[in-house]
Write a protein that holds these residues in place. Structure first.
Motif, PDB file in Angstrom:
ATOM      1  N   ALA A  66      21.524 -65.198-165.125  1.00 40.94           N
ATOM      2  CA  ALA A  66      20.466 -64.470-165.841  1.00 40.94           C
ATOM      3  C   ALA A  66      19.365 -64.042-164.871  1.00 40.94           C
ATOM      4  O   ALA A  66      18.876 -62.904-164.934  1.00 40.94           O
ATOM      5  CB  ALA A  66      19.893 -65.330-166.961  1.00 40.94           C
ATOM      6  N   ALA A  67      18.982 -64.935-163.965  1.00 42.21           N
ATOM      7  CA  ALA A  67      17.935 -64.608-162.994  1.00 42.21           C
ATOM      8  C   ALA A  67      18.380 -63.482-162.064  1.00 42.21           C
ATOM      9  O   ALA A  67      17.603 -62.567-161.761  1.00 42.21           O
ATOM     10  CB  ALA A  67      17.556 -65.851-162.182  1.00 42.21           C
ATOM     11  N   VAL A  68      19.641 -63.521-161.625  1.00 49.08           N
ATOM     12  CA  VAL A  68      20.143 -62.467-160.735  1.00 49.08           C
ATOM     13  C   VAL A  68      20.221 -61.133-161.485  1.00 49.08           C
ATOM     14  O   VAL A  68      19.854 -60.082-160.943  1.00 49.08           O
ATOM     15  CB  VAL A  68      21.514 -62.860-160.136  1.00 49.08           C
ATOM     16  CG1 VAL A  68      22.102 -61.718-159.324  1.00 49.08           C
ATOM     17  CG2 VAL A  68      21.384 -64.113-159.273  1.00 49.08           C
ATOM     18  N   ARG A  77      18.555 -51.523-160.538  1.00 51.12           N
ATOM     19  CA  ARG A  77      19.970 -51.543-160.177  1.00 51.12           C
ATOM     20  C   ARG A  77      20.792 -51.957-161.404  1.00 51.12           C
ATOM     21  O   ARG A  77      21.406 -53.018-161.429  1.00 51.12           O
ATOM     22  CB  ARG A  77      20.189 -52.520-159.022  1.00 51.12           C
ATOM     23  CG  ARG A  77      19.511 -52.073-157.734  1.00 51.12           C
ATOM     24  CD  ARG A  77      19.416 -53.166-156.688  1.00 51.12           C
ATOM     25  NE  ARG A  77      20.698 -53.725-156.299  1.00 51.12           N
ATOM     26  CZ  ARG A  77      20.816 -54.669-155.360  1.00 51.12           C
ATOM     27  NH1 ARG A  77      19.749 -55.121-154.724  1.00 51.12           N
ATOM     28  NH2 ARG A  77      21.998 -55.144-155.064  1.00 51.12           N
ATOM     29  N   PRO A  78      20.837 -51.114-162.433  1.00 48.06           N
ATOM     30  CA  PRO A  78      21.538 -51.503-163.666  1.00 48.06           C
ATOM     31  C   PRO A  78      23.036 -51.719-163.467  1.00 48.06           C
ATOM     32  O   PRO A  78      23.637 -52.559-164.135  1.00 48.06           O
ATOM     33  CB  PRO A  78      21.260 -50.344-164.624  1.00 48.06           C
ATOM     34  CG  PRO A  78      20.897 -49.191-163.763  1.00 48.06           C
ATOM     35  CD  PRO A  78      20.242 -49.772-162.537  1.00 48.06           C
ATOM     36  N   GLY A  79      23.650 -50.963-162.560  1.00 53.73           N
ATOM     37  CA  GLY A  79      25.075 -51.169-162.282  1.00 53.73           C
ATOM     38  C   GLY A  79      25.337 -52.553-161.724  1.00 53.73           C
ATOM     39  O   GLY A  79      26.332 -53.203-162.070  1.00 53.73           O
ATOM     40  N   ASP A  80      24.435 -53.015-160.850  1.00 54.91           N
ATOM     41  CA  ASP A  80      24.579 -54.362-160.299  1.00 54.91           C
ATOM     42  C   ASP A  80      24.339 -55.424-161.372  1.00 54.91           C
ATOM     43  O   ASP A  80      24.989 -56.463-161.384  1.00 54.91           O
ATOM     44  CB  ASP A  80      23.616 -54.566-159.127  1.00 54.91           C
ATOM     45  CG  ASP A  80      24.067 -53.818-157.881  1.00 54.91           C
ATOM     46  OD1 ASP A  80      25.264 -53.453-157.803  1.00 54.91           O
ATOM     47  OD2 ASP A  80      23.230 -53.588-156.988  1.00 54.91           O
ATOM     48  N   VAL A 126      30.149 -65.680-155.550  1.00 54.19           N
ATOM     49  CA  VAL A 126      30.643 -64.414-155.008  1.00 54.19           C
ATOM     50  C   VAL A 126      29.753 -63.260-155.468  1.00 54.19           C
ATOM     51  O   VAL A 126      29.457 -62.348-154.692  1.00 54.19           O
ATOM     52  CB  VAL A 126      32.123 -64.182-155.381  1.00 54.19           C
ATOM     53  CG1 VAL A 126      32.588 -62.793-154.965  1.00 54.19           C
ATOM     54  CG2 VAL A 126      33.007 -65.243-154.727  1.00 54.19           C
ATOM     55  N   VAL A 127      29.314 -63.300-156.723  1.00 58.32           N
ATOM     56  CA  VAL A 127      28.390 -62.274-157.213  1.00 58.32           C
ATOM     57  C   VAL A 127      27.155 -62.215-156.316  1.00 58.32           C
ATOM     58  O   VAL A 127      26.728 -61.146-155.875  1.00 58.32           O
ATOM     59  CB  VAL A 127      27.990 -62.546-158.683  1.00 58.32           C
ATOM     60  CG1 VAL A 127      26.729 -61.792-159.065  1.00 58.32           C
ATOM     61  CG2 VAL A 127      29.123 -62.167-159.618  1.00 58.32           C
ATOM     62  N   VAL A 128      26.567 -63.363-156.044  1.00 60.84           N
ATOM     63  CA  VAL A 128      25.366 -63.405-155.200  1.00 60.84           C
ATOM     64  C   VAL A 128      25.693 -62.899-153.800  1.00 60.84           C
ATOM     65  O   VAL A 128      24.950 -62.081-153.238  1.00 60.84           O
ATOM     66  CB  VAL A 128      24.771 -64.831-155.155  1.00 60.84           C
ATOM     67  CG1 VAL A 128      23.623 -64.905-154.155  1.00 60.84           C
ATOM     68  CG2 VAL A 128      24.303 -65.254-156.546  1.00 60.84           C
ATOM     69  N   ALA A 176      38.899 -62.006-158.762  1.00 64.54           N
ATOM     70  CA  ALA A 176      38.439 -61.426-160.023  1.00 64.54           C
ATOM     71  C   ALA A 176      37.087 -60.739-159.869  1.00 64.54           C
ATOM     72  O   ALA A 176      36.887 -59.622-160.355  1.00 64.54           O
ATOM     73  CB  ALA A 176      38.377 -62.508-161.101  1.00 64.54           C
ATOM     74  N   VAL A 177      36.155 -61.392-159.184  1.00 63.12           N
ATOM     75  CA  VAL A 177      34.824 -60.812-159.028  1.00 63.12           C
ATOM     76  C   VAL A 177      34.880 -59.561-158.152  1.00 63.12           C
ATOM     77  O   VAL A 177      34.237 -58.551-158.462  1.00 63.12           O
ATOM     78  CB  VAL A 177      33.826 -61.851-158.482  1.00 63.12           C
ATOM     79  CG1 VAL A 177      32.501 -61.204-158.125  1.00 63.12           C
ATOM     80  CG2 VAL A 177      33.616 -62.959-159.509  1.00 63.12           C
ATOM     81  N   LEU A 178      35.647 -59.598-157.080  1.00 62.12           N
ATOM     82  CA  LEU A 178      35.761 -58.406-156.231  1.00 62.12           C
ATOM     83  C   LEU A 178      36.455 -57.264-156.969  1.00 62.12           C
ATOM     84  O   LEU A 178      36.106 -56.093-156.784  1.00 62.12           O
ATOM     85  CB  LEU A 178      36.478 -58.737-154.928  1.00 62.12           C
ATOM     86  CG  LEU A 178      35.735 -59.673-153.973  1.00 62.12           C
ATOM     87  CD1 LEU A 178      36.563 -59.923-152.718  1.00 62.12           C
ATOM     88  CD2 LEU A 178      34.352 -59.141-153.617  1.00 62.12           C
ATOM     89  N   ALA A 179      37.429 -57.591-157.815  1.00 63.08           N
ATOM     90  CA  ALA A 179      38.095 -56.550-158.602  1.00 63.08           C
ATOM     91  C   ALA A 179      37.115 -55.916-159.588  1.00 63.08           C
ATOM     92  O   ALA A 179      37.074 -54.687-159.730  1.00 63.08           O
ATOM     93  CB  ALA A 179      39.297 -57.143-159.343  1.00 63.08           C
ATOM     94  N   VAL A 180      36.320 -56.739-160.244  1.00 62.37           N
ATOM     95  CA  VAL A 180      35.311 -56.198-161.168  1.00 62.37           C
ATOM     96  C   VAL A 180      34.305 -55.354-160.401  1.00 62.37           C
ATOM     97  O   VAL A 180      33.900 -54.273-160.859  1.00 62.37           O
ATOM     98  CB  VAL A 180      34.616 -57.330-161.955  1.00 62.37           C
ATOM     99  CG1 VAL A 180      33.391 -56.814-162.704  1.00 62.37           C
ATOM    100  CG2 VAL A 180      35.590 -57.988-162.919  1.00 62.37           C
TER     101      VAL A 180
END
Length: 195
Positions: A66-68, A77-80, A126-128, A176-180
């Protein structure tokens, strides 16, 4: 990380997770590696093991995400921000509803491969790592490896998972995260055909 590097990394990770899953599919007993990991943490105090698992819990990870996401929105950066929400959500959903039943690996009466605890934590890390640059990315990677090792010890010691479940979960989460990320990025850069 460049787009091509992300693609290669994602492909290698999903391949490794799938192969490891196929090796242990349908098993109800630990492998030699799993037994060795269990022996290494057997007898550790319950409180220590429980503390090591904390970074995998939803009540820790959801506030971080949520913080990120809020940080991304404040930075316009809405896409991020969308990526922050979708990356871990897709990883956890596919792991829970597709991979665990597919590989059918059991520990007691629970499906355990790939580890959902691990998928949740690694997906968040991975998101971070994807969203930061330079030194911050290196720090995130180092912290992530340390957290993963600690969480693995805790989950194995508490009997939640075999160590191979943790390894498979980590590799699947990265994929999964890199694919998204790739899907969100391609959607943002696709030209508007309606104009």
């Amino acid at each position: 990380m460049r787009v091509r590097q992300q693609g290669i990394t994602a492909a290698a990770c999903v391949l490794f997770a799938l192969v490891l899953g196929l090796v242990h599919a349908g098993e109800r007993v630990p492998s030699d590696l799993d037994d060795a990991a269990w022996s290494a943490v057997d007898g550790w105090p319950h409180g220590v093991l429980r503390a090591l698992v904390l970074p995998t819990e939803p009540y820790v990870l959801l506030p971080v995400l949520a913080a990120v996401a809020l940080w991304c929105l404040r930075a316009a950066r809405p896409g991020d921000a969308l990526f922050v929400v979708l990356g871990p959500a897709v990883a956890v959903a596919v792991n829970t509803w597709v991979l665990k039943p597919l590989f059918d690996r059991w520990k007691g009466d629970t499906l355990v491969y790939p580890s959902g605890h691990t998928v949740s934590m690694v997906a968040t890390l991975v998101v971070v790592a994807v969203l930061v640059d330079g030194r911050a990315r290196v720090v995130t990677a180092v912290v992530g490896v340390v957290l993963l090792a600690c969480a693995a010890a805790g989950m194995v010691g508490l009997g939640y998972h075999y160590v191979t479940d943790v390894v498979g979960g980590a590799f699947f989460a990265v994929f999964a995260v890199l694919a998204v990320r790739g899907l969100v990025r391609s959607r943002r850069t696709r030209p508007d055909r309606g104009r």
